[in-house]
Design a protein around this motif. Structure first.
Motif, PDB file in Angstrom:
ATOM      1  N   GLY A  30     -57.278  -6.530  81.976  1.00 56.49           N
ATOM      2  CA  GLY A  30     -57.197  -5.373  82.865  1.00 56.49           C
ATOM      3  C   GLY A  30     -57.541  -5.743  84.294  1.00 56.49           C
ATOM      4  O   GLY A  30     -58.127  -6.794  84.566  1.00 56.49           O
ATOM      5  N   GLU A  31     -57.183  -4.870  85.201  1.00 53.56           N
ATOM      6  CA  GLU A  31     -57.459  -5.094  86.619  1.00 53.56           C
ATOM      7  C   GLU A  31     -58.915  -4.766  86.948  1.00 53.56           C
ATOM      8  O   GLU A  31     -59.553  -3.970  86.257  1.00 53.56           O
ATOM      9  N   PRO A  32     -59.460  -5.361  88.009  1.00 50.97           N
ATOM     10  CA  PRO A  32     -60.840  -5.064  88.415  1.00 50.97           C
ATOM     11  C   PRO A  32     -61.021  -3.581  88.726  1.00 50.97           C
ATOM     12  O   PRO A  32     -60.100  -2.922  89.207  1.00 50.97           O
ATOM     13  N   VAL A  33     -62.233  -3.090  88.451  1.00 54.46           N
ATOM     14  CA  VAL A  33     -62.564  -1.696  88.760  1.00 54.46           C
ATOM     15  C   VAL A  33     -63.383  -1.589  90.051  1.00 54.46           C
ATOM     16  O   VAL A  33     -63.460  -0.519  90.635  1.00 54.46           O
ATOM     17  N   TRP A  34     -64.018  -2.708  90.478  1.00 53.97           N
ATOM     18  CA  TRP A  34     -64.837  -2.660  91.685  1.00 53.97           C
ATOM     19  C   TRP A  34     -65.117  -4.074  92.160  1.00 53.97           C
ATOM     20  O   TRP A  34     -65.299  -4.979  91.353  1.00 53.97           O
ATOM     21  N   GLN A  35     -65.166  -4.251  93.474  1.00 64.76           N
ATOM     22  CA  GLN A  35     -65.487  -5.537  94.088  1.00 64.76           C
ATOM     23  C   GLN A  35     -66.426  -5.253  95.252  1.00 64.76           C
ATOM     24  O   GLN A  35     -66.098  -4.445  96.112  1.00 64.76           O
ATOM     25  N   SER A  36     -67.588  -5.914  95.257  1.00 66.92           N
ATOM     26  CA  SER A  36     -68.564  -5.580  96.276  1.00 66.92           C
ATOM     27  C   SER A  36     -69.552  -6.717  96.514  1.00 66.92           C
ATOM     28  O   SER A  36     -69.704  -7.608  95.687  1.00 66.92           O
ATOM     29  N   TYR A  37     -70.199  -6.642  97.666  1.00 67.97           N
ATOM     30  CA  TYR A  37     -71.399  -7.428  97.939  1.00 67.97           C
ATOM     31  C   TYR A  37     -72.585  -6.582  97.508  1.00 67.97           C
ATOM     32  O   TYR A  37     -72.536  -5.354  97.589  1.00 67.97           O
ATOM     33  N   CYS A  38     -73.683  -7.251  97.136  1.00 67.96           N
ATOM     34  CA  CYS A  38     -74.925  -6.528  96.871  1.00 67.96           C
ATOM     35  C   CYS A  38     -76.062  -7.234  97.597  1.00 67.96           C
ATOM     36  O   CYS A  38     -76.233  -8.449  97.471  1.00 67.96           O
ATOM     37  N   HIS A  39     -76.828  -6.450  98.349  1.00 68.56           N
ATOM     38  CA  HIS A  39     -77.937  -6.977  99.147  1.00 68.56           C
ATOM     39  C   HIS A  39     -79.299  -6.656  98.528  1.00 68.56           C
ATOM     40  O   HIS A  39     -80.321  -6.846  99.191  1.00 68.56           O
ATOM     41  N   CYS A  40     -79.334  -6.178  97.286  1.00 69.77           N
ATOM     42  CA  CYS A  40     -80.625  -5.789  96.698  1.00 69.77           C
ATOM     43  C   CYS A  40     -81.476  -7.027  96.383  1.00 69.77           C
ATOM     44  O   CYS A  40     -80.976  -8.141  96.216  1.00 69.77           O
ATOM     45  N   ARG A  41     -82.753  -6.798  96.317  1.00 70.32           N
ATOM     46  CA  ARG A  41     -83.714  -7.878  96.053  1.00 70.32           C
ATOM     47  C   ARG A  41     -83.474  -8.510  94.690  1.00 70.32           C
ATOM     48  O   ARG A  41     -83.579  -9.721  94.523  1.00 70.32           O
ATOM     49  N   ASP A  42     -83.154  -7.705  93.677  1.00 74.85           N
ATOM     50  CA  ASP A  42     -82.940  -8.212  92.326  1.00 74.85           C
ATOM     51  C   ASP A  42     -81.771  -9.211  92.301  1.00 74.85           C
ATOM     52  O   ASP A  42     -81.876 -10.283  91.707  1.00 74.85           O
ATOM     53  N   CYS A  43     -80.672  -8.880  92.982  1.00 79.58           N
ATOM     54  CA  CYS A  43     -79.529  -9.805  93.045  1.00 79.58           C
ATOM     55  C   CYS A  43     -79.888 -11.074  93.807  1.00 79.58           C
ATOM     56  O   CYS A  43     -79.484 -12.172  93.422  1.00 79.58           O
ATOM     57  N   ARG A  44     -80.655 -10.929  94.893  1.00 82.63           N
ATOM     58  CA  ARG A  44     -81.071 -12.117  95.642  1.00 82.63           C
ATOM     59  C   ARG A  44     -81.933 -13.030  94.781  1.00 82.63           C
ATOM     60  O   ARG A  44     -81.748 -14.249  94.765  1.00 82.63           O
ATOM     61  N   LYS A  45     -82.886 -12.449  94.068  1.00 78.70           N
ATOM     62  CA  LYS A  45     -83.766 -13.252  93.210  1.00 78.70           C
ATOM     63  C   LYS A  45     -82.973 -13.914  92.084  1.00 78.70           C
ATOM     64  O   LYS A  45     -83.228 -15.061  91.729  1.00 78.70           O
TER      65      LYS A  45
ATOM     66  N   PHE B  62     -76.589  -1.597  98.957  1.00 79.30           N
ATOM     67  CA  PHE B  62     -77.980  -1.814  99.359  1.00 79.30           C
ATOM     68  C   PHE B  62     -78.110  -2.459 100.745  1.00 79.30           C
ATOM     69  O   PHE B  62     -78.951  -3.331 100.958  1.00 79.30           O
ATOM     70  N   VAL B  63     -77.308  -1.986 101.698  1.00 74.72           N
ATOM     71  CA  VAL B  63     -77.418  -2.537 103.055  1.00 74.72           C
ATOM     72  C   VAL B  63     -78.774  -2.221 103.689  1.00 74.72           C
ATOM     73  O   VAL B  63     -79.193  -2.921 104.612  1.00 74.72           O
ATOM     74  N   ALA B  64     -79.461  -1.200 103.191  1.00 65.55           N
ATOM     75  CA  ALA B  64     -80.811  -0.907 103.696  1.00 65.55           C
ATOM     76  C   ALA B  64     -81.757  -2.073 103.406  1.00 65.55           C
ATOM     77  O   ALA B  64     -82.790  -2.209 104.065  1.00 65.55           O
ATOM     78  N   ARG B  65     -81.391  -2.924 102.446  1.00 66.23           N
ATOM     79  CA  ARG B  65     -82.220  -4.077 102.088  1.00 66.23           C
ATOM     80  C   ARG B  65     -81.608  -5.403 102.546  1.00 66.23           C
ATOM     81  O   ARG B  65     -82.087  -6.471 102.174  1.00 66.23           O
TER      82      ARG B  65
END
Length: 136
Positions: A19-34, A109-112
């Protein structure tokens, strides 16, 4: 419809979506960074029922109902699932065999976002999550 394929660095874990993608994004949250060790994560989401797995990723429970997956042999980050999005799987762009096919369309999470990270694109920005979740 084209196939979407990804694999870890050693090749023991791979996945394919019909199937085709449903969403594509950057994430700036702390959990993803860690989790990634990078200043920002980029991912592509697919419907869980469209994915076929080859090999069994290791998992651990992250923050806020998120379960992170990785290869137990080479350590490659694979992606995550969220209990509030039970029908979807989000794969790290680094896991995808052709990551250039999945350019992010937003920032979560651009606030982070780290103050030294300047991304001057015109993508939609969300202070928190970019995909609406249920209240589970």
């Amino acid at each position: 419809m084209s196939k979407h394929q990804g694999s870890c660095r050693c090749g023991l874990i791979s996945a394919e979506s019909s199937g085709e993608p449903v969403w594509q994004s950057y994430c700036h949250c702390r959990d993803c960074r860690k989790q990634t060790g990078a200043p920002v994560m980029a991912y592509v989401g697919f419907r869980k029922d469209d994915l076929t797995w080859f090999g069994e990723p290791k998992t651990w429970r992250g923050a806020g109902g998120v379960e992170r997956s990785f290869c137990g042999h080479c350590g490659s980050q694979i992606g995550y699932t969220d209990v509030r999005l039970p029908e979807e799987v989000y794969l790290a762009l680094g896991f995808m065999d052709e990551p250039e096919r999945y350019p992010p369309t937003s920032h979560a999470f651009v606030a982070r976002q780290l103050p030294f990270l300047h991304m001057t694109d015109d993508l939609r920005r969300f202070d928190g999550v970019s995909v609406k979740r249920s209240q589970s």
